[in-house]
Motif scaffolding. Structure first.
Motif, PDB file in Angstrom:
ATOM      1  N   GLY A   1      -3.952  -2.267   7.008  1.00 39.72           N
ATOM      2  CA  GLY A   1      -4.543  -1.437   8.054  1.00 39.72           C
ATOM      3  C   GLY A   1      -3.596  -1.079   9.178  1.00 39.72           C
ATOM      4  O   GLY A   1      -4.040  -0.786  10.292  1.00 39.72           O
ATOM      5  N   ALA A   2      -2.303  -1.125   8.931  1.00 41.55           N
ATOM      6  CA  ALA A   2      -1.349  -0.778   9.989  1.00 41.55           C
ATOM      7  C   ALA A   2      -0.311   0.197   9.424  1.00 41.55           C
ATOM      8  O   ALA A   2       0.880   0.066   9.681  1.00 41.55           O
TER       9      ALA A   2
ATOM     10  N   CYS B   1       3.502   1.665   2.934  1.00 43.52           N
ATOM     11  CA  CYS B   1       4.507   0.599   2.933  1.00 43.52           C
ATOM     12  C   CYS B   1       5.391   0.687   1.696  1.00 43.52           C
ATOM     13  O   CYS B   1       6.587   0.410   1.760  1.00 43.52           O
TER      14      CYS B   1
ATOM     15  N   GLY C   1       0.868  -1.186   0.000  1.00 46.18           N
ATOM     16  CA  GLY C   1       0.000   0.000   0.000  1.00 46.18           C
ATOM     17  C   GLY C   1       0.901   1.230   0.000  1.00 46.18           C
ATOM     18  O   GLY C   1       2.127   1.113   0.155  1.00 46.18           O
ATOM     19  N   THR C   2       0.328   2.409  -0.121  1.00 46.54           N
ATOM     20  CA  THR C   2       1.134   3.623  -0.292  1.00 46.54           C
ATOM     21  C   THR C   2       2.189   3.796   0.796  1.00 46.54           C
ATOM     22  O   THR C   2       3.376   3.984   0.509  1.00 46.54           O
TER      23      THR C   2
HETATM   24  S1  FES Z   1      -0.045   0.724   3.418  1.00 40.86           S
HETATM   25 FE1  FES Z   1       0.819  -0.974   4.400  1.00 40.86          FE
HETATM   26  S2  FES Z   1      -0.379  -1.160   6.177  1.00 40.86           S
HETATM   27 FE2  FES Z   1      -1.321   0.447   5.107  1.00 40.86          FE
END
Ligand code: FES
Length: 154
Positions: free
Chosen positions: A121-122, A83, A80-81
């Motif tokens: 979600g982290a 990470c 995700g963005t």
């Molecule tokens: S982008 Fe990796 S936990 Fe949200």
């Protein structure tokens, strides 16, 4: 949690033969075998009285079900963005190199499946990897590879 030794028949017998138990049965089979084979799907459908087409529609709708064999251990690296910005891609690359597979694949010995996901979600703890159900916050390549070694040795 690991119920490898249970046969499909044992799992099926735990639930009444009614359509509303379809998802519970698929979850248990997925958890024991890491995928739902065509044979398992037939047995489940016979038991709960749901047409095969409907059961496959359910199994393909939910990401947690797999119709292909998966590894005993599932490694999911978040891209995700947050990470992605904090080094997720490098963690994926190193894991791919270590396991000799690409993301989305399973090792030949069926020990590991490597996947990328879009936010678990982290984000505050980025980069994050999830191995089976265990979260690895602020994961480094070294930390993840060490865990892979540990699981390989089991
Ligand atoms: S982008 Fe990796 S936990 Fe949200």
């Amino acid at each position: 949690m690991n119920k490898e030794k249970e046969t499909i028949d044992d799992i099926i017998e735990k639930y009444p033969g009614r359509p509303e138990y379809l998802i519970f049965l698929l979850q248990d089979i997925q958890s024991s075998y890491h995928f739902i084979s065509p044979e398992a799907m037939n047995l489940v459908c016979d038991h709960v009285g749901v047409p095969l087409t409907q059961a496959y529609a359910v199994a393909t709708f939910y990401q947690s079900f797999s119709l292909e064999p998966k590894g005993e251990h599932e490694i999911r690296v978040c891209l995700g963005t947050a990470c992605h910005l904090k080094g997720g891609p490098r963690v994926v690359e190193e894991a791919e190199r270590k396991l000799g597979i690409k993301s989305g694949q399973t090792t030949k010995d069926l020990k590991f499946t490597l996947e990328t996901v879009n936010c678990v979600g982290a984000c505050a703890l980025a980069p994050v990897a999830v191995v089976d159900e265990e979260y690895f916050p602020n994961v480094t390549t070294r930390k993840l590879l060490k865990n892979i070694d540990k699981l390989s040795a089991e």
